[in-house]
Design an enzyme around this catalytic site. Structure first.
Site, mmCIF file in Angstrom:
data_model
loop_
_atom_site.group_PDB
_atom_site.id
_atom_site.type_symbol
_atom_site.label_atom_id
_atom_site.label_comp_id
_atom_site.label_asym_id
_atom_site.label_seq_id
_atom_site.Cartn_x
_atom_site.Cartn_y
_atom_site.Cartn_z
ATOM 1 N N LYS A 48 5.131 12.572 7.668
ATOM 2 C CA LYS A 48 5.973 12.834 6.502
ATOM 3 C C LYS A 48 6.432 14.284 6.416
ATOM 4 O O LYS A 48 5.838 15.189 7.009
ATOM 5 C CB LYS A 48 5.272 12.372 5.219
ATOM 6 C CG LYS A 48 5.401 10.841 5.065
ATOM 7 C CD LYS A 48 4.873 10.284 3.782
ATOM 8 C CE LYS A 48 5.119 8.752 3.761
ATOM 9 N NZ LYS A 48 4.429 8.100 2.662
ATOM 10 N N ARG B 280 -2.085 4.263 6.662
ATOM 11 C CA ARG B 280 -0.847 3.669 7.185
ATOM 12 C C ARG B 280 -0.224 4.668 8.154
ATOM 13 O O ARG B 280 0.140 5.771 7.749
ATOM 14 C CB ARG B 280 0.090 3.370 6.009
ATOM 15 C CG ARG B 280 1.400 2.700 6.404
ATOM 16 C CD ARG B 280 2.256 2.428 5.155
ATOM 17 N NE ARG B 280 3.536 1.836 5.503
ATOM 18 C CZ ARG B 280 4.601 2.534 5.872
ATOM 19 N NH1 ARG B 280 4.546 3.849 5.935
ATOM 20 N NH2 ARG B 280 5.727 1.919 6.175
HETATM 21 C C1 8Y7 Z 1 4.379 4.484 2.355
HETATM 22 C C2 8Y7 Z 1 4.648 3.112 2.334
HETATM 23 C C3 8Y7 Z 1 6.311 4.165 3.273
HETATM 24 C C4 8Y7 Z 1 3.144 4.932 1.785
HETATM 25 C C5 8Y7 Z 1 2.673 2.623 1.274
HETATM 26 C C6 8Y7 Z 1 7.366 6.570 5.504
HETATM 27 C C7 8Y7 Z 1 6.549 1.668 3.059
HETATM 28 C C8 8Y7 Z 1 8.025 6.116 4.290
HETATM 29 N N1 8Y7 Z 1 5.412 5.130 2.962
HETATM 30 N N2 8Y7 Z 1 3.814 2.187 1.811
HETATM 31 N N3 8Y7 Z 1 5.871 2.932 2.905
HETATM 32 N N4 8Y7 Z 1 2.333 3.958 1.266
HETATM 33 N N5 8Y7 Z 1 1.802 1.746 0.741
HETATM 34 O O1 8Y7 Z 1 7.637 7.753 5.861
HETATM 35 O O2 8Y7 Z 1 2.814 6.115 1.706
HETATM 36 O O3 8Y7 Z 1 6.618 5.842 6.171
HETATM 37 S S1 8Y7 Z 1 7.882 4.388 4.022
#
Ligand code: 8Y7
Length: 400
Positions: free
Chosen positions: A343, A377
């Site tokens: 990020k 994640r």
């Molecule tokens: C997150 C996410 C994204 C996160 C959860 C990226 C879909 C942006 N970030 N879902 N999604 N938590 N639960 O840079 O921090 O991956 S998308």
């Protein structure tokens, strides 16, 4: 030997430590709850109730900090920080449970909060899979289905690519594959419903037939989530945190785990000067409200996962404060997912583009696990798996 300060943060650990040095069983029972000191913040307390709390906590040798308004003795609402040992809290809560001004309900909330803070994480049941969060930290691998494939040929190839990427992540140790069909990067435009469905449904059908891990659907649209579950997904990852009542209904009806993530605004405008008083307090409060609303509408408590939403309507400082104080989220009593992978805030610290953020990402993962995150994640599953294995080995089970 030199005196030393012990690394202990639960009544259970005090108990083990005392037993090991052969304190009598009676002594262990009496002393263990005196060995843990907690500071608990409570907000919006009626001044009359606050006076009772202060007197009762002081009477037990603890403390209760409050602003001057405490002495106005009217219906004004104030915040307080209660300080004391686990034993003093136990006695306080017992007394408050028999007092007026809503103190019985407050006592129950505080009791639940203290218990949540140290309780071990649950097992999530996602379709035919059981994710035992207490046994180890779980890894969610990110799978974005590439957009902009105009011909059927292009679509076919991006589907095959996504499938191969998913299989690679599973072989590298992913416990869940998170499928997303709409970019949620800051400033990203929203994708139409039909397009999102065309991207994710055929992919999930293939994944659920060919993979031996659960699939989560990354969407805030109930229609997409429904079709994804029909196609074989068994978790919902909702970046809008169940703002749509139809999503709550769906989660209830299908009895699947659901990630409630905090986001300020929506992706297209969320990074435009986000402001918070206390970011941790506000995010915890919002997640608590969304979780309560979901449970009131029938979502099972054991199906809820919470996520502070790193980067979603937060500045660099907000993200760092959320991570620094992540353990405060344990007060909610739900397992925690955290998404920091590659990020922008990591790029800001390191002055590095997205493809140079692996080490920074891994640092956040190790830190977050030690503060209570149960699921991470990530894009880089292989590297994350190694970091998680070592952190879990140090912590003895899941990382916190
Ligand atoms: C997150 C996410 C994204 C996160 C959860 C990226 C879909 C942006 N970030 N879902 N999604 N938590 N639960 O840079 O921090 O991956 S998308």
């Amino acid at each position: 030997m030199r005196p030393r300060v012990l690394n202990i943060d639960s009544v259970e650990s005090v108990r083990e430590s005392l037993m090991r040095m052969r304190v009598s069983p009676e002594g262990v029972d009496i002393m263990s709850p005196k060995g843990i000191y907690r500071l608990v913040k409570i907000t919006g307390i009626d001044c009359r109730a606050a006076n009772i709390i202060k007197q009762e906590m002081l009477a037990r040798g603890g403390e209760a900090a409050a602003p001057y308004e405490l002495y106005m003795l009217d219906a004004r609402k104030i915040d307080m920080v209660l300080m004391g040992t686990a034993k003093q809290f136990e006695a306080l809560l017992d007394k408050l449970s028999r007092q007026p001004f809503g103190l019985a309900a407050l006592a129950e909330d505080i009791r639940k909060t203290l218990e949540s803070y140290t309780k071990k994480p649950p097992t999530l049941h996602a379709g035919r899979f059981a994710l035992e969060l207490a046994s180890r930290t779980h890894i969610m691998g990110i799978l974005n289905i590439t957009p902009d494939s105009f011909s059927d040929g292009g679509r076919y190839f991006s589907l095959e690519d996504a499938l191969a990427q998913a299989k690679l992540m599973v072989s590298e140790g992913a416990d869940i594959i998170d499928v997303g069909g709409e970019s949620t990067r800051p400033g990203a435009a929203e994708v139409g419903l039909d397009e999102e469905l065309k991207r994710v449904v055929p992919l999930i059908e293939r994944l659920s037939a060919e993979l031996d891990v659960p699939i989560s659907i990354d969407t805030y649209k109930p229609e997409v989530a429904r079709s994804a579950l029909d196609a074989g997904a068994s978790l919902i990852n909702d970046i809008s945190g169940l703002r749509d009542a139809a999503m709550i209904e769906l989660a209830t009806e299908r009895n699947v785990p659901v990630v409630i993530m905090h986001m300020k605004g929506m992706p297209k405008d969320m990074q435009q000067d986000p402001v918070y008083g206390d970011v941790v307090a506000e995010v915890i409060d919002w997640l608590d409200g969304q979780a309560r609303q979901a449970m009131a509408a029938g979502v099972a408590e054991h199906n809820i996962v919470v996520d502070p939403g790193i980067g979603f309507g937060k500045t660099l400082e907000h993200n760092l404060e959320l991570l620094r104080r992540l353990s405060e989220f344990k007060s909610l009593g739900f397992p925690m997912l955290i998404g920091t992978s590659r990020k922008a805030f990591i790029g800001k610290i390191l002055d590095a583009p997205a493809e140079e953020r692996l080490e920074g990402t891994l640092a956040t993962i190790a830190y977050a696990i030690s503060k209570g995150a149960g699921i991470v994640r990530v894009h880089d599953v292989k590297e994350a798996r190694r970091v998680v294995a070592v952190v879990d080995a140090i912590a003895g089970g899941a990382g916190s």
